[in-house]
Design a protein around this motif. Sequence first.
Motif, PDB file in Angstrom:
ATOM      1  N   CYS A 140       6.901  24.432 -13.976  1.00 52.34           N
ATOM      2  CA  CYS A 140       8.284  23.946 -14.036  1.00 52.34           C
ATOM      3  C   CYS A 140       8.577  23.008 -12.865  1.00 52.34           C
ATOM      4  CB  CYS A 140       9.258  25.116 -14.034  1.00 52.34           C
ATOM      5  SG  CYS A 140       9.110  26.181 -15.479  1.00 52.34           S
TER       6      CYS A 140
ATOM      7  N   ASN B 103       9.578  18.913 -12.911  1.00 57.33           N
ATOM      8  CA  ASN B 103      10.683  18.289 -12.183  1.00 57.33           C
ATOM      9  C   ASN B 103      10.183  17.163 -11.290  1.00 57.33           C
ATOM     10  OD1 ASN B 103      12.701  19.831 -13.331  1.00 57.33           O
ATOM     11  ND2 ASN B 103      12.773  21.317 -11.668  1.00 57.33           N
TER      12      ASN B 103
ATOM     13  N   PHE C  20      12.220  20.790 -23.852  1.00 55.18           N
ATOM     14  CA  PHE C  20      12.980  20.940 -22.606  1.00 55.18           C
ATOM     15  C   PHE C  20      13.929  22.132 -22.720  1.00 55.18           C
ATOM     16  CE2 PHE C  20      16.738  20.115 -20.010  1.00 55.18           C
ATOM     17  CZ  PHE C  20      16.165  19.929 -18.769  1.00 55.18           C
TER      18      PHE C  20
ATOM     19  N   SER D 204      13.474  25.721 -20.690  1.00 53.73           N
ATOM     20  CA  SER D 204      14.490  26.007 -19.669  1.00 53.73           C
ATOM     21  C   SER D 204      14.632  27.498 -19.404  1.00 53.73           C
ATOM     22  CB  SER D 204      15.845  25.432 -20.093  1.00 53.73           C
ATOM     23  OG  SER D 204      15.802  24.038 -20.083  1.00 53.73           O
TER      24      SER D 204
ATOM     25  N   CYS E  44      11.688  28.745 -17.293  1.00 52.56           N
ATOM     26  CA  CYS E  44      11.769  28.220 -15.928  1.00 52.56           C
ATOM     27  C   CYS E  44      12.900  28.892 -15.145  1.00 52.56           C
ATOM     28  CB  CYS E  44      11.954  26.707 -15.961  1.00 52.56           C
ATOM     29  SG  CYS E  44      10.514  25.836 -16.617  1.00 52.56           S
ATOM     30  N   THR E  45      14.039  29.058 -15.790  1.00 57.56           N
ATOM     31  CA  THR E  45      15.170  29.708 -15.129  1.00 57.56           C
ATOM     32  C   THR E  45      14.803  31.131 -14.729  1.00 57.56           C
ATOM     33  OG1 THR E  45      16.733  28.330 -16.337  1.00 57.56           O
ATOM     34  CG2 THR E  45      17.593  30.366 -15.385  1.00 57.56           C
TER      35      THR E  45
ATOM     36  N   THR F  31      15.324  25.534 -12.010  1.00 55.88           N
ATOM     37  CA  THR F  31      16.179  24.858 -12.969  1.00 55.88           C
ATOM     38  C   THR F  31      15.526  23.534 -13.330  1.00 55.88           C
ATOM     39  OG1 THR F  31      18.161  25.842 -11.996  1.00 55.88           O
ATOM     40  CG2 THR F  31      18.474  23.879 -13.364  1.00 55.88           C
ATOM     41  N   LEU F  32      15.225  23.372 -14.615  1.00 55.33           N
ATOM     42  CA  LEU F  32      14.624  22.111 -15.056  1.00 55.33           C
ATOM     43  C   LEU F  32      15.641  20.988 -14.974  1.00 55.33           C
ATOM     44  CD1 LEU F  32      12.486  22.945 -18.228  1.00 55.33           C
ATOM     45  CD2 LEU F  32      11.693  22.458 -15.922  1.00 55.33           C
ATOM     46  N   ASN F  33      15.170  19.819 -14.560  1.00 57.25           N
ATOM     47  CA  ASN F  33      15.996  18.625 -14.509  1.00 57.25           C
ATOM     48  C   ASN F  33      15.316  17.559 -15.343  1.00 57.25           C
ATOM     49  OD1 ASN F  33      17.848  19.621 -12.468  1.00 57.25           O
ATOM     50  ND2 ASN F  33      16.110  19.456 -11.088  1.00 57.25           N
TER      51      ASN F  33
END
Length: 139
Positions: free
Chosen positions: A48, A52, A120, A124, A127-128, A133-135
């Motif tokens: 993750c 980013n 995505f 998310s 990853c969270t 936090t995915l961007n």
Amino acid sequence: MPKYAFALAVAAVALLTGCSAAQPEPTTPPKPPKPTASAETVSVKESCEKFNELDHRLAQTDPKDNDALVDLYSEFDAAGQEAADDQVKGLLISMSIVVLQYTDPAGPSQEDRDQASRFFLSASGSCTAEGVTLNMEVL
């Protein structure tokens, strides 16, 4: 430009091969794969964070710099191959295809952009759960 079209075709075939139809069940139980130095997996958190980082670099890349785009394609693809989580793997590999399509004047197809967006959203959650936090700056 033909070399980029060829690379795009190779990437598409690689992605589609991973989604091929189910194979018949073997008559003997499969043996677990032997670990190799090149087949290492990366944790969900690291994957993750890598996404980013690569997405940020993509946002900073001149869209006319094909060499930088091809390098980013390779990095997204490699990170996808190493990812342990299937959703994060899908995100990284789908982004590699989108990045490679930026080398074409027509840019990425809407279908491929939508696919990357779906991955995505799916990734998310994973990853969270790992504190990342995915961007997405590009798409």
